[in-house]
Scaffold this active site. Structure first.
Site, PDB file in Angstrom:
ATOM      1  N   LYS A 106      -9.798  -5.297  10.237  1.00  0.00           N
ATOM      2  CA  LYS A 106     -10.942  -4.792   9.463  1.00  0.00           C
ATOM      3  C   LYS A 106     -12.276  -4.904  10.209  1.00  0.00           C
ATOM      4  O   LYS A 106     -13.118  -4.029  10.087  1.00  0.00           O
ATOM      5  CB  LYS A 106     -11.042  -5.525   8.126  1.00  0.00           C
ATOM      6  CG  LYS A 106      -9.897  -5.177   7.159  1.00  0.00           C
ATOM      7  CD  LYS A 106     -10.076  -5.906   5.839  1.00  0.00           C
ATOM      8  CE  LYS A 106      -8.969  -5.579   4.870  1.00  0.00           C
ATOM      9  NZ  LYS A 106      -9.191  -6.167   3.544  1.00  0.00           N
ATOM     10  N   TYR A 135      -1.810 -12.045  -5.516  1.00  0.00           N
ATOM     11  CA  TYR A 135      -0.936 -11.342  -6.469  1.00  0.00           C
ATOM     12  C   TYR A 135       0.538 -11.693  -6.270  1.00  0.00           C
ATOM     13  O   TYR A 135       1.389 -11.220  -7.019  1.00  0.00           O
ATOM     14  CB  TYR A 135      -1.152  -9.821  -6.412  1.00  0.00           C
ATOM     15  CG  TYR A 135      -1.128  -9.258  -5.010  1.00  0.00           C
ATOM     16  CD1 TYR A 135       0.059  -8.953  -4.373  1.00  0.00           C
ATOM     17  CD2 TYR A 135      -2.320  -9.058  -4.325  1.00  0.00           C
ATOM     18  CE1 TYR A 135       0.067  -8.469  -3.085  1.00  0.00           C
ATOM     19  CE2 TYR A 135      -2.319  -8.556  -3.042  1.00  0.00           C
ATOM     20  CZ  TYR A 135      -1.131  -8.269  -2.428  1.00  0.00           C
ATOM     21  OH  TYR A 135      -1.120  -7.787  -1.145  1.00  0.00           O
ATOM     22  N   GLY A 144     -12.612 -13.501   4.574  1.00  0.00           N
ATOM     23  CA  GLY A 144     -12.767 -12.047   4.488  1.00  0.00           C
ATOM     24  C   GLY A 144     -12.879 -11.542   3.059  1.00  0.00           C
ATOM     25  O   GLY A 144     -13.724 -10.688   2.764  1.00  0.00           O
ATOM     26  N   SER A 179       0.804  -1.224   0.000  1.00  0.00           N
ATOM     27  CA  SER A 179       0.000   0.000   0.000  1.00  0.00           C
ATOM     28  C   SER A 179       0.841   1.280   0.000  1.00  0.00           C
ATOM     29  O   SER A 179       0.508   2.225  -0.726  1.00  0.00           O
ATOM     30  CB  SER A 179      -0.960   0.005   1.192  1.00  0.00           C
ATOM     31  OG  SER A 179      -1.938  -0.985   0.998  1.00  0.00           O
ATOM     32  N   ASP A 187     -12.856  -2.721  -1.028  1.00  0.00           N
ATOM     33  CA  ASP A 187     -12.398  -3.989  -1.623  1.00  0.00           C
ATOM     34  C   ASP A 187     -13.317  -4.472  -2.752  1.00  0.00           C
ATOM     35  O   ASP A 187     -12.842  -4.862  -3.825  1.00  0.00           O
ATOM     36  CB  ASP A 187     -12.302  -5.091  -0.550  1.00  0.00           C
ATOM     37  CG  ASP A 187     -11.046  -4.974   0.288  1.00  0.00           C
ATOM     38  OD1 ASP A 187     -10.065  -4.363  -0.181  1.00  0.00           O
ATOM     39  OD2 ASP A 187     -11.036  -5.489   1.420  1.00  0.00           O
TER      40      ASP A 187
HETATM   41  P1  NAP Z   1      -9.258 -15.727   5.171  1.00  0.00           P
HETATM   42  O1  NAP Z   1     -10.331 -14.871   5.717  1.00  0.00           O
HETATM   43  O2  NAP Z   1      -8.275 -16.350   6.083  1.00  0.00           O
HETATM   44  O3  NAP Z   1      -9.991 -16.909   4.336  1.00  0.00           O
HETATM   45  C1  NAP Z   1      -9.254 -17.948   3.777  1.00  0.00           C
HETATM   46  C2  NAP Z   1     -10.147 -18.822   2.923  1.00  0.00           C
HETATM   47  O4  NAP Z   1      -9.319 -19.844   2.330  1.00  0.00           O
HETATM   48  C3  NAP Z   1     -11.242 -19.549   3.712  1.00  0.00           C
HETATM   49  O5  NAP Z   1     -12.395 -19.674   2.918  1.00  0.00           O
HETATM   50  C4  NAP Z   1     -10.600 -20.925   3.960  1.00  0.00           C
HETATM   51  O6  NAP Z   1     -11.539 -21.983   4.126  1.00  0.00           O
HETATM   52  C5  NAP Z   1      -9.855 -21.131   2.659  1.00  0.00           C
HETATM   53  N1  NAP Z   1      -8.759 -22.092   2.809  1.00  0.00           N
HETATM   54  C6  NAP Z   1      -7.610 -21.944   3.515  1.00  0.00           C
HETATM   55  N2  NAP Z   1      -6.854 -23.062   3.425  1.00  0.00           N
HETATM   56  C7  NAP Z   1      -7.559 -23.942   2.662  1.00  0.00           C
HETATM   57  C8  NAP Z   1      -7.314 -25.266   2.215  1.00  0.00           C
HETATM   58  N3  NAP Z   1      -6.188 -25.911   2.537  1.00  0.00           N
HETATM   59  N4  NAP Z   1      -8.242 -25.864   1.434  1.00  0.00           N
HETATM   60  C9  NAP Z   1      -9.384 -25.211   1.101  1.00  0.00           C
HETATM   61  N5  NAP Z   1      -9.674 -23.956   1.491  1.00  0.00           N
HETATM   62  C10 NAP Z   1      -8.779 -23.318   2.267  1.00  0.00           C
HETATM   63  O7  NAP Z   1      -8.386 -14.948   4.086  1.00  0.00           O
HETATM   64  P2  NAP Z   1      -8.869 -13.710   3.172  1.00  0.00           P
HETATM   65  O8  NAP Z   1      -8.615 -12.444   3.875  1.00  0.00           O
HETATM   66  O9  NAP Z   1     -10.227 -14.013   2.685  1.00  0.00           O
HETATM   67  O10 NAP Z   1      -7.791 -13.789   1.985  1.00  0.00           O
HETATM   68  C11 NAP Z   1      -7.847 -14.834   1.036  1.00  0.00           C
HETATM   69  C12 NAP Z   1      -6.858 -14.545  -0.098  1.00  0.00           C
HETATM   70  O11 NAP Z   1      -7.270 -13.375  -0.821  1.00  0.00           O
HETATM   71  C13 NAP Z   1      -5.444 -14.263   0.394  1.00  0.00           C
HETATM   72  O12 NAP Z   1      -4.538 -14.934  -0.474  1.00  0.00           O
HETATM   73  C14 NAP Z   1      -5.293 -12.777   0.252  1.00  0.00           C
HETATM   74  O13 NAP Z   1      -3.970 -12.375  -0.009  1.00  0.00           O
HETATM   75  C15 NAP Z   1      -6.174 -12.484  -0.947  1.00  0.00           C
HETATM   76  N6  NAP Z   1      -6.685 -11.104  -0.960  1.00  0.00           N
HETATM   77  C16 NAP Z   1      -6.338 -10.283  -1.992  1.00  0.00           C
HETATM   78  C17 NAP Z   1      -6.803  -8.988  -2.035  1.00  0.00           C
HETATM   79  C18 NAP Z   1      -6.415  -8.097  -3.183  1.00  0.00           C
HETATM   80  O14 NAP Z   1      -6.560  -6.878  -3.082  1.00  0.00           O
HETATM   81  N7  NAP Z   1      -5.966  -8.647  -4.264  1.00  0.00           N
HETATM   82  C19 NAP Z   1      -7.650  -8.506  -1.026  1.00  0.00           C
HETATM   83  C20 NAP Z   1      -8.005  -9.364   0.016  1.00  0.00           C
HETATM   84  C21 NAP Z   1      -7.498 -10.675   0.054  1.00  0.00           C
HETATM   85  P3  NAP Z   1     -12.132 -22.326   5.599  1.00  0.00           P
HETATM   86  O15 NAP Z   1     -13.245 -21.342   5.824  1.00  0.00           O
HETATM   87  O16 NAP Z   1     -12.602 -23.723   5.466  1.00  0.00           O
HETATM   88  O17 NAP Z   1     -11.004 -22.157   6.577  1.00  0.00           O
END
Ligand code: NAP
Length: 289
Positions: free
Chosen positions: A73, A231, A136, A24, A109
């Site tokens: 958040k 990314y 999230g 950021s 987002d």
């Molecule tokens: P989070 O809240 O921790 O959620 C993680 C998700 O991944 C949950 O649905 C979880 O399932 C699933 N998961 C984790 N390990 C798994 C596995 N071994 N098999 C199947 N499902 C699995 O994380 P988040 O904040 O949503 O972020 C998720 C991704 O999005 C990250 O890589 C982050 O860097 C990316 N992101 C990118 C941006 C952007 O601006 N480009 C913004 C936000 C996030 P369960 O519910 O079963 O645990």
């Protein structure tokens, strides 16, 4: 990066725990410099559970606002004087504006995600979207696809299916449908999808997790696109496998940049031409690796 400081320069930052990896500051300072704005954007570690104290510090120190990443958040939501519709809808704040003694919470987002899709020419209106994950990121992406994206159906497939059920129920006009995350289900759902969006951590640099199989991509229709919110790496194995099968792939960098553009609009109160600052931001990100 050269940033010109004046006595009038307004302070902004990103808070998180951890946060030192955040892109950021590079994105925001590049936009600030390109647009000739009188702001400086810093990186501020704030320990989990201390948002209340941080807000008092930020107000005392005269910050104009800040962005928030994990794990802050949700904690910020009840600490705001006002929330925008998206922050209320997701139950999460990623942008805080401090103005006239008041705290305004926003979430950029979902808008950032849709803007990135739009820029890449990926349509969502009237389409079926398969969202992988219910954490999230999915909480911002899936409802936004239904609402502003006007998708016909958004299927949320998650390892813990109860979380997908809760997410769909919370935004229930019937267009969000929960599903399991096993290979058979993913293959069946992929055959119906115009777009697949990975909102899980699977394939992210620094995490051990990876998709068990990419066989479900074989079921995709011709012309279906695959978007990975990750990314780093720039091309995840999911995107590589989609490309090998002839599908358009999009990583999460566009979303990251566009959510920052919308955050800067909130900080400054000015409308920003995202397309005009994009080349400078992309060059700055490429230079810092
Ligand atoms: P989070 O809240 O921790 O959620 C993680 C998700 O991944 C949950 O649905 C979880 O399932 C699933 N998961 C984790 N390990 C798994 C596995 N071994 N098999 C199947 N499902 C699995 O994380 P988040 O904040 O949503 O972020 C998720 C991704 O999005 C990250 O890589 C982050 O860097 C990316 N992101 C990118 C941006 C952007 O601006 N480009 C913004 C936000 C996030 P369960 O519910 O079963 O645990």
């Amino acid at each position: 990066m050269q940033v010109e400081l004046k006595n009038t320069t307004k302070k902004l930052c990103v808070i998180g725990d951890p946060v030192l990896h955040s892109k950021s500051p590079v994105i925001q300072n590049t936009m600030i410099r390109t647009l000739g704005l009188d702001y400086l954007y810093l990186c501020q570690p704030v320990a989990r559970g201390t948002c209340r104290e941080w807000l008092e510090c930020a107000e005392f120190a005269g910050y104009a606002g800040f962005n928030a990443t994990m794990p802050h958040k949700q904690e910020l939501v009840p600490l705001m004087d006002a929330l925008d519709e998206d922050a209320r809808m997701y139950g999460a704040v990623n942008t805080v504006v401090l103005r006239d003694g008041k705290r305004y919470g926003y979430n950029t987002d979902g808008r950032g995600f849709l803007a990135a899709l739009g820029q890449a020419g990926v349509a969502t209106e009237g389409r079926t979207v398969l969202v992988l994950g219910a954490g999230g990121a999915a909480k911002a992406v899936a409802p936004k696809l239904c609402q502003a994206g006007r998708a016909e159906r958004v299927i949320v497939a998650n390892r813990t299916v109860e979380k997908a059920e809760a997410l769909c129920a919370a935004h229930g006009d019937g267009r969000m449908v929960p599903a399991a995350f096993d290979q058979e289900t993913l293959s069946r759902l992929a055959s119906e999808a115009d777009l697949v969006v990975n909102c899980t951590n699977l394939g992210m640099t620094g995490t051990a997790g990876q998709f068990e199989s990419f066989g479900f991509l074989d079921a995709l229709k011709d012309g279906a696109a695959v978007c990975d919110l990750i990314y780093a790496p720039a091309e995840t194995e999911l995107l590589r496998q989609a490309r090998l099968r002839g599908h358009l792939g999009l990583n999460g960098l566009g979303m990251l940049i566009w959510q920052a553009v919308f955050a800067l609009e909130h900080f400054t109160g000015e409308s920003i031409d995202g397309g005009a600052v994009l080349p400078a931001v992309e060059a700055a990100l490429a230079a810092c690796g």
